[in-house]
Write an enzyme that holds these catalytic residues in place. Sequence first.
Site, short mmCIF file in Angstrom:
data_model
loop_
_atom_site.label_atom_id
_atom_site.label_comp_id
_atom_site.label_asym_id
_atom_site.label_seq_id
_atom_site.Cartn_x
_atom_site.Cartn_y
_atom_site.Cartn_z
N SER A 244 0.83 -1.21 0.00
CA SER A 244 0.00 0.00 0.00
C SER A 244 0.86 1.25 0.00
CB SER A 244 -0.90 0.02 1.23
OG SER A 244 -1.57 1.27 1.33
N TYR B 50 -1.98 0.23 10.31
CA TYR B 50 -2.06 -0.42 9.00
C TYR B 50 -0.81 -0.08 8.18
CZ TYR B 50 -3.90 -0.96 4.17
OH TYR B 50 -4.09 -1.29 2.85
#
Lengths: 444, 246
Positions: B138, B151
Amino acid sequence: MTLVSGWGRFPVVDTDLVRPRSFPAVGEAFAGASGVARGNGRAYGDAGIGLARTVDMTAFDRVRSFDPDTGRIRLEAGMLLSDIIDTFGPRGFLPFVVPGTRFVTVGGAIAADVHGKNHHCEGGFGRYVDGILLRTGQGETIELSRDENADVFRATVGGMGLTGVILEATMRLRRVETGWIRERVIPAANLRDAVTALDGGDSSTYSVAWIDCVATGENLGRSLIYLGEHARADELPADAAPFSRGRDPRLSVPVDLPSLTLNRYSVRAFNELYYRMGARRAGGSHLVSIFPYFFPLDGVGAWNRIYGRRGFLQHQCVIPQTGAREVLGEILERIARRGDASFLAVLKKLGEGDGLMSFPLPGYTLALDFPMTPSILPFLDELDRLVVAAGGRLYLAKDARQSRATFEAGYPALQRFNGIRRSLDPDGKIRSRLSQRLLDEVRP
Amino acid sequence: MTTRKIALVLGASSDIGRATARAFARAGWDIQLAGRDVAALEPDVADLRARYAVDVGVHRFDVLDTASFASFVAGLAALPDAVISIVGLLGVQDTAQSDLGHAATIMRSNYEGPALILGLFAEKFLARGSGTIVGVSSVAGDRGRASNYVYGSAKAGFSAFLSGLRARASRGGVQIVTVKPGFVRTRMTEGMKLIGPLTVEASVAGDAILDAVQRRRDVVYVSEKWRLVMLIIKLLPEAVFKKLRF
């Protein structure tokens, strides 16, 4: 809550928009609120907006089964026609009927019983649908076909999603040798020639006329007529790919254009150029890919934004065959006189409709776009009076503003349709903004 | 016996997983789908078969159950030609700040599990001398941000793992691809405020993953605009960056 509109961007309505991913979640979406299923949002007006809740079905895009011997396919109703074309086109299969954009869902295409350039000889989308899995307002899931629950099947084809949520469908695909169309362009100097050319094109699989709405006087109804047939493999030049995948729009309208961009001068210049370029191609036939042939506007993403923030209205009527020429001439004359000419005007021949509430009837359909302005509403009401007097009707998938009286005059099966709705959905769970405006029984 | 290449998709029931499986099947690969809920994947199996007439299988895979990884790999009928991990969990940052269990689940779902399973496949691929491994990481891993650093830190670890693995494996004929999707319209991002021009559909991400494998890329931003955005974010001095609340 989310602000939602149709493709015409009028009206804009606050609604509870949900996107379920399983059939049980579709049921939960209707708990405690009335609403309607929405496909890819390509209906122009308020058909795809729920009264309280709007249920986006685009997550359901899976094929259940496909038989390459017969072209029979079972699929989830949120699958886009563009997906069917891209996936099965290279394998030699296309939908029998495609509307002017391929970015519609199968469920939406059934609900509006969409028509294509072949309606005059091959009928509408619903004619090639053999089975529908429907979730009713009461929460029952039932299979519909011409043999099983036949009356509900006929009400669901063209029923604008008002009999329940279309979950799955079984349909037939057309076997094709190529992704190309052999096209012939016929210029018509006026409306009489255009109607004559369309009548002469009855034996063509595809036919449509693009009308220049700015032309007046003896040029009124000046058109280009496009006839088409599927090209066979042996008609392609050796270097042509039999099937090319549809490209995503290369151009896109990124922002709302100022409302001034479209005015009578820019449209007049565009139409003049368009007619001359088309007339130059007239005569023999040539090959065009199915993508520009069937979906000329899909090449420009978000083209609805050229009308600016206020949005636009499309007026699409059908006029029965007898006396159609005079009524069409009257409508075109009023539009030319008014001056805020339609950017697009399409004239097309239709045959018998298939569903209880399907739009088509044998005659001519005329589709016109108008930028949204206060003065356009009374003007369109006048056009509606001409349509009703001629025994015609308006297309619900395009409509955002017709009156109940116009609607009731055009759709004589309304009482039967509402009877079927009542029996499937006594509590009135399935309701859209369109049904509230035109169909739902008004309770004191 | 088929001669088509086989792609194994871990986390196949996600939107990007479905799109990736379709992209590879369209390009003529046989597909193996793996996810926690095998029954939920059955309609996808039927979809891929009907659309592309390729062979499709389905396997149970739970990224948190690391003890099962060795038997998962051993249980595959054939070692795939490509393994694509789309597994991940965004979680809820606010909750993770005080709930250690939730924070650990986010870290394990985005780093520990994906790194361990792909590491296992890397050993098999190196022994064979061929194979492609794709890890969907990501842009959140490029720099820890206030709004999602639990995250983001796990994704940063995953990106670093893939980077090191790539340096080692490239000499052994094994390709390692790191994919950073940016904003994709999926179930994970539903309800989030996404910036339109920086957001793509899941099908675009699926096509980008196939393209990265075919062109043997190393690190791919699904939309190239993100490479620039993240470059700027990475270059901001910490004194400025720490004042930003995004």
